[in-house]
Enzyme design. Structure first.
Site, short mmCIF file in Angstrom:
data_model
loop_
_atom_site.label_atom_id
_atom_site.label_comp_id
_atom_site.label_asym_id
_atom_site.label_seq_id
_atom_site.Cartn_x
_atom_site.Cartn_y
_atom_site.Cartn_z
N SER A 130 4.84 2.39 7.80
CA SER A 130 4.54 1.29 6.90
C SER A 130 5.78 0.82 6.15
O SER A 130 6.45 1.61 5.51
CB SER A 130 3.49 1.71 5.86
N ASP A 141 0.11 -7.53 1.37
CA ASP A 141 0.59 -6.16 1.62
C ASP A 141 2.12 -6.10 1.63
O ASP A 141 2.72 -5.43 2.47
CB ASP A 141 0.02 -5.60 2.92
N HIS A 180 0.81 -1.21 0.00
CA HIS A 180 0.00 0.00 0.00
C HIS A 180 0.85 1.27 0.00
O HIS A 180 0.33 2.35 -0.23
CB HIS A 180 -0.99 -0.01 1.17
#
Length: 301
Positions: A250, A158, A128
């Site tokens: 992230s 992911d 993402h």
């Protein structure tokens, strides 16, 4: 499940959740207690994520600061202390964690993190973070910058792999074994929350084998509202940690006391409805991430 309605002044963007400008925050509601599970990219606006993206509601933080300063910040411990020397862990691992700056065709910008896998610039990050990006820039802990290409990604897991152009001599991370983790084990998270590169936080493993999709079913999950439907929403078994993880973490590293990467930080959960960390963060086990990296690399070759 009650569908979330964005504030009237916000215009949702369907695609990768990257914005270059933060709209004014919505008015606070006393009784609004939506639970959020969000991908931990650094964003400055309420948004709806696209493929592998995330929903973040009413972030009050401004657009992340630029990473172009001449002297990058050193790692800083901003969470609870551990019996191990966190400074030694940070000194070992920080050179192997990068900031990932991305741009989209719509002019959006976003910041994530990544883990160096090889000296020539193979980087592991979250899908993402880079999905939909037209430009990817890698910034090492000492401030060196490289343009990078997305090798491939798996939105369900992911996980993505990017390759820095012309890189050499980078410090590859030591990858651990996530099958040997224990609840209560001390861990350290390293990344770029809010664009603050080389930030170090510490905590413990709060739980193991958390099903991300189950958490989303119990409360409103932003992944249920992706533009392309639930089939594109990330779904993996995660490590839960109370080490502070925020937007921008992230793709960064969750490491054990020896400095081995045992997880890839990817999401946070906040029952209060805000987007900040309250000590409920999730990381993809490194054993699972390694399998996806091998598949992506093999498909590319």
């Amino acid at each position: 499940m009650t569908e979330f309605q964005p504030h009237p002044t916000y215009q949702p963007y369907y695609g990768n959740p990257l914005f270059n400008q933060a709209p004014p925050p919505p008015p606070k509601k006393k009784s609004n207690k939506l639970a959020l599970l969000v991908g931990a990219t650094a964003l400055g606006a309420a948004l709806l994520g696209g493929t592998g993206g995330a929903l973040i509601v009413g972030l009050d933080s401004p657009t992340p600061p630029s990473s172009s300063s001449s002297a990058p910040a050193t790692g800083q411990q901003i969470s609870n202390s551990t019996t191990n020397d966190v400074s030694k862990i940070a000194a070992k691992v920080t050179p192997s964690v990068v900031q990932v700056n991305v741009k989209t065709a719509q002019g959006g910008q976003g910041i994530g993190s990544g883990v160096i896998l090889s000296a020539d610039g193979k980087i592991l990050t979250n899908a993402h973070v880079v999905n939909g990006a037209t430009s990817v820039q890698i910034v090492t802990s000492d401030g060196k910058k490289y343009q990078a290409d997305v090798v491939g990604s798996d939105t369900k897991a992911d996980i993505a792999v990017v390759q820095a152009r012309g890189a050499s001599g980078l410090t590859a991370a030591t990858l651990g074994d996530s099958s040997k983790l224990a609840v209560g084990q001390q861990v350290v998270a390293i990344g770029s929350p809010g664009g603050l590169q080389n930030t170090v936080t510490s905590g413990i493993i709060s739980a193991l084998n958390r099903q991300l999709s189950d958490i989303g079913k119990k409360q409103q999950s932003p992944y249920d509202q992706t533009a392309n439907g639930d089939s594109d929403s990330p779904s993996y078994t995660a490590i839960q940690t109370d080490a502070s993880i925020n937007q921008g973490n992230s793709g960064g590293a969750l490491v054990d006391a020896s400095g081995a990467v045992i997880g890839i930080n990817s999401a946070l959960y906040n029952p209060s409805g805000s987007a900040g960390s309250i000590g409920i963060g999730f990381s993809i086990p490194i054993n699972d991430a390694k399998k996806i990296v091998d598949q992506i690399t093999a498909a590319r070759n």
